[in-house]
Structures are given as structure tokens and as C-alpha cells.
Design a protein around this motif. Structure first.
Motif, PDB file in Angstrom:
ATOM      1  N   PHE A  65       0.834  -1.202   0.000  1.00 23.69           N
ATOM      2  CA  PHE A  65       0.000   0.000   0.000  1.00 23.69           C
ATOM      3  C   PHE A  65       0.873   1.259   0.000  1.00 23.69           C
ATOM      4  O   PHE A  65       0.538   2.253  -0.650  1.00 23.69           O
ATOM      5  CB  PHE A  65      -0.931   0.007   1.211  1.00 23.69           C
ATOM      6  CG  PHE A  65      -1.963  -1.081   1.194  1.00 23.69           C
ATOM      7  CD1 PHE A  65      -2.765  -1.289   0.081  1.00 23.69           C
ATOM      8  CD2 PHE A  65      -2.138  -1.916   2.295  1.00 23.69           C
ATOM      9  CE1 PHE A  65      -3.720  -2.295   0.057  1.00 23.69           C
ATOM     10  CE2 PHE A  65      -3.080  -2.924   2.285  1.00 23.69           C
ATOM     11  CZ  PHE A  65      -3.881  -3.122   1.162  1.00 23.69           C
ATOM     12  N   ASN A  68       2.029   1.982  -3.484  1.00 22.44           N
ATOM     13  CA  ASN A  68       0.943   2.593  -4.253  1.00 22.44           C
ATOM     14  C   ASN A  68       0.744   4.051  -3.847  1.00 22.44           C
ATOM     15  O   ASN A  68       0.491   4.920  -4.697  1.00 22.44           O
ATOM     16  CB  ASN A  68      -0.354   1.818  -4.035  1.00 22.44           C
ATOM     17  CG  ASN A  68      -0.462   0.586  -4.902  1.00 22.44           C
ATOM     18  OD1 ASN A  68      -0.931   0.629  -6.027  1.00 22.44           O
ATOM     19  ND2 ASN A  68      -0.002  -0.542  -4.374  1.00 22.44           N
ATOM     20  N   LEU A 117      -6.431   4.547   0.170  1.00 18.43           N
ATOM     21  CA  LEU A 117      -5.226   3.777   0.493  1.00 18.43           C
ATOM     22  C   LEU A 117      -4.837   3.957   1.955  1.00 18.43           C
ATOM     23  O   LEU A 117      -4.414   2.997   2.620  1.00 18.43           O
ATOM     24  CB  LEU A 117      -4.067   4.214  -0.415  1.00 18.43           C
ATOM     25  CG  LEU A 117      -4.074   3.703  -1.849  1.00 18.43           C
ATOM     26  CD1 LEU A 117      -2.903   4.290  -2.630  1.00 18.43           C
ATOM     27  CD2 LEU A 117      -4.026   2.177  -1.902  1.00 18.43           C
ATOM     28  N   ALA A 120      -7.017   1.692   3.833  1.00 21.32           N
ATOM     29  CA  ALA A 120      -6.574   0.303   3.687  1.00 21.32           C
ATOM     30  C   ALA A 120      -5.360   0.020   4.564  1.00 21.32           C
ATOM     31  O   ALA A 120      -5.242  -1.064   5.153  1.00 21.32           O
ATOM     32  CB  ALA A 120      -6.248   0.005   2.221  1.00 21.32           C
ATOM     33  N   MET A 121      -4.472   0.995   4.699  1.00 24.32           N
ATOM     34  CA  MET A 121      -3.289   0.819   5.542  1.00 24.32           C
ATOM     35  C   MET A 121      -3.678   0.725   7.019  1.00 24.32           C
ATOM     36  O   MET A 121      -3.080  -0.035   7.787  1.00 24.32           O
ATOM     37  CB  MET A 121      -2.318   1.980   5.309  1.00 24.32           C
ATOM     38  CG  MET A 121      -1.696   1.963   3.917  1.00 24.32           C
ATOM     39  SD  MET A 121      -0.795   3.486   3.503  1.00 24.32           S
ATOM     40  CE  MET A 121       0.731   3.213   4.398  1.00 24.32           C
ATOM     41  N   GLN A 144      -5.507  -7.553  -1.151  1.00 22.05           N
ATOM     42  CA  GLN A 144      -4.751  -6.322  -1.406  1.00 22.05           C
ATOM     43  C   GLN A 144      -5.139  -5.704  -2.746  1.00 22.05           C
ATOM     44  O   GLN A 144      -5.373  -4.482  -2.843  1.00 22.05           O
ATOM     45  CB  GLN A 144      -3.250  -6.615  -1.386  1.00 22.05           C
ATOM     46  CG  GLN A 144      -2.714  -7.072  -0.039  1.00 22.05           C
ATOM     47  CD  GLN A 144      -1.304  -7.598  -0.137  1.00 22.05           C
ATOM     48  OE1 GLN A 144      -0.447  -7.013  -0.795  1.00 22.05           O
ATOM     49  NE2 GLN A 144      -1.037  -8.723   0.521  1.00 22.05           N
ATOM     50  N   VAL A 148      -7.073  -2.042  -3.517  1.00 23.35           N
ATOM     51  CA  VAL A 148      -6.532  -1.009  -4.411  1.00 23.35           C
ATOM     52  C   VAL A 148      -7.507  -0.725  -5.548  1.00 23.35           C
ATOM     53  O   VAL A 148      -7.754   0.442  -5.898  1.00 23.35           O
ATOM     54  CB  VAL A 148      -5.154  -1.433  -4.959  1.00 23.35           C
ATOM     55  CG1 VAL A 148      -4.683  -0.466  -6.037  1.00 23.35           C
ATOM     56  CG2 VAL A 148      -4.126  -1.498  -3.835  1.00 23.35           C
TER      57      VAL A 148
END
Length: 315
Positions: A65, A68, A117, A120-121, A144, A148
């Protein structure tokens, strides 16, 4: 401005961006400063991406992540700063209407991906610290990629909605934008038609794009903090807080500046403060992210050493 005939008057075909400073004597200094900032930001984020790719220790969901996020940061600054530098060199402050909307779309697309993101982290940290036994299955490669892809889909929908909505407004009068890139608040000020629906859309979508992720991040870190405090090892607590602290710093900078910029509905007049916040959004945040994630992380520092020197640091 080259007006085009229209049934109810004229329509603007280009805007004039005043930039950061209006004094021509200061333009060379501004150019050098922001060129250095741009090169530093791109170099720093690409270094983080290279470190994630070459170091096997960083082949984990968190750094997937982060890689990205580094790409998005390079994109965000590249959408705004190079065009500003070109205008400083050419002394041409105009930007075509379509180019302005294109910049608006891509800036909100990349910033939106950043937003999800970061969420998500936070979810990754929650699973790693609070659900370690099932972490590898709950955060596998498929999950994952889905996270994304979902980030891109939501951000694309958000950017497209705002771009289409702004394109329905009439711009038939002033065309001077007191900023260095095209964004929603500045365009709202110039419209000669009602922006009430656009502002309501900004508030509603902003709640989804910012409010929901912030709530998820906050909830995740409440559970993370409770789990970390139960760790008996001081070294274990330090390592967990180090990783989470870096992420929380980035979250605070990103959401703090975003809320100030877009959640002030009904603001009558925009000031130079908005330019300062714009610098945070487009330059400062992407530039400091590599520093925040690397300064207190020995694995990232070791990977960066390997990227720059071609060998592993001495132990």
C-alpha cells in the motif's frame, strides 16, 4: 479571454491563474523553490517505491500500500506543479477551460485514491496487530488487489461526479482564479449560475470520501491502541507505535488540509490562506510522506541504503 457566443450571454473559454505571487520579480525565486520541491518529492517517493520493490523484507501488505501511495503522491504533485512552472517560465498565466477541468479531474482522482489507500493501511495495521493469527489469510494478495481496485473505482466516481457537475455551470463573467491550479472552491466563486447543488454534492460526497474513511481509521486505531497496550514487551510496543505513528501523522496532514479546503461551504471569499493550504495539499504532504515513513523505520532505511549504494548496510 476569448468569449464564445451563447444563448444567454458569453461563456469563458480560458481562465487566468494568478499563481502564488503576482509580482514578476519574485517569479524566478518561486520557480527555483518549487522546481527543487518537485524534484525532491518525485525523487523521494520513487526511492520509497524502489525500496519496496527490491527489498524482500518489505514485500508485505503494508508496504504494498505504501508503494501505491508513493505513486499517487508523484501523480498529485505532477498534476499541478509542472504546469505552474511552465507558466512561470513563459509568463503566460492563461489555462484553457478544458485543461482546467482535466486538471481538476485528475487531481481529485489521485487524491481520492490516496484517501482510500490510507484507510486500507489502517485496516492492515488493525489485522496485523489485533488479528495476527488470521492476518495472512485476511490480507492475502487478492484482498490487497481488491482494496486497491476499490480505491481507484471510488476515487474515479468521485472525480467524475465533480467534473461533470462543474461542467454544467455557466462561466460568463470574471475568469481570474486567485490560485496556482484549478480546484472546486475557486471555480464556484467564478460561476455566474447557482452552485448550491454543486456545494451540496461536495458536502455529500466529501462525507463519503472523508467521513467514512476517517471513522474507519479512528475505529481501527482504537482497537490497535488497546492491543498494543496489552503487549508486555517494551520493544514490541515501541515497534508497533512507530509504524502506526507514521501512518497517523500522514493521515492527520492529509485529512486536516482536505477538510479545511473542501468542507467550508458558503465561504464568501477565498484568501491567500487557500494558496498556503494548496501548497500543503500538492507539495508538502507528498514531499514529507517518504521522510515520515523512513526516518523511524530501520527496514525502510536499510532498503533505501541498498537502493542508493547497491549493497546492504553493515550490521
Amino acid at each position: 479571454m476569448h468569449p464564445k457566443p451563447r444563448a444567454n450571454g458569453t461563456t469563458v473559454t480560458e481562465f487566468i491563474l494568478l499563481g502564488l505571487v503576482e509580482t514578476p520579480e519574485l517569479w524566478p525565486g518561486v520557480f527555483i523553490l518549487f522546481l527543487l520541491a518537485y524534484m525532491t518529492t518525485v525523487g523521494g517517493n520513487l526511492s520509497i517505491l524502489a525500496a519496496v520493490l527490491v527489498e524482500s523484507k518489505l514485500h508485505t501488505p503494508m508496504y504494498f500500500f505504501l508503494g501505491n501511495l508513493s505513486v499517487m503522491d508523484v501523480g498529485c504533485i505532477s498534476i499541478t506543479i509542472p504546469s505552474m512552472l511552465v507558466r512561470l517560465l513563459s509568463h503566460k498565466c492563461t489555462v484553457p477551460y478544458r485543461a482546467c477541468l482535466t486538471q481538476l479531474f485528475f487531481f481529485h482522482l489521485l487524491a481520492g485514491v490516496d484517501c482510500f489507500l490510507l484507510t486500507a493501511m489502517a485496516y492492515d495495521r488493525f489485522l496485523a496487530i489485533c488479528r495476527p493469527l488470521t492476518y495472512s489469510t485476511r490480507m492475502n494478495h487478492t484482498v490487497q488487489r481488491v482494496l486497491v481496485a476499490t480505491s481507484w473505482s471510488c476515487a474515479f466516481s468521485n472525480a467524475l461526479a465533480h467534473t461533470v457537475a462543474i461542467s454544467t455551470l455557466d462561466f460568463c463573467g470574471p475568469n481570474v482564479i486567485n490560485h496556482f491550479y484549478c480546484d472546486l472552491p475557486q471555480l464556484f466563486q467564478l460561476s455566474c449560475s447557482s452552485t448550491q447543488l454543486n456545494e451540496l454534492l461536495l458536502f455529500a460526497v466529501g462525507f463519503i470520501m472523508a467521513g467514512t474513511p476517517m471513522a474507519l481509521i479512528f475505529t481501527s486505531y482504537i482497537h490497535v491502541a488497546a492491543a498494543v497496550l496489552r503487549i508486555r514487551s517494551a520493544e514490541g510496543r515501541k515497534k508497533a507505535f512507530s509504524t502506526c505513528g507514521s501512518h497517523l501523522t500522514v493521515v492527520a496532514l492529509f485529512y486536516g488540509t482536505g477538510i479545511f479546503t473542501y468542507m467550508r461551504l458558503g465561504s464568501i471569499k477565498l484568501s491567500d490562506k487557500d494558496k498556503a493550504i494548496g501548497i500543503f495539499n500538492t507539495v508538502i504532504n507528498p514531499m514529507v510522506n517518504p521522510l515520515i515513513y523512513s526516518l523511524r523505520n530501520p527496514d525502510v532505511k536499510a532498503a533505501l541504503w541498498r537502493v542508493f549504494t547497491g549493497r546492504r548496510p553493515a550490521t
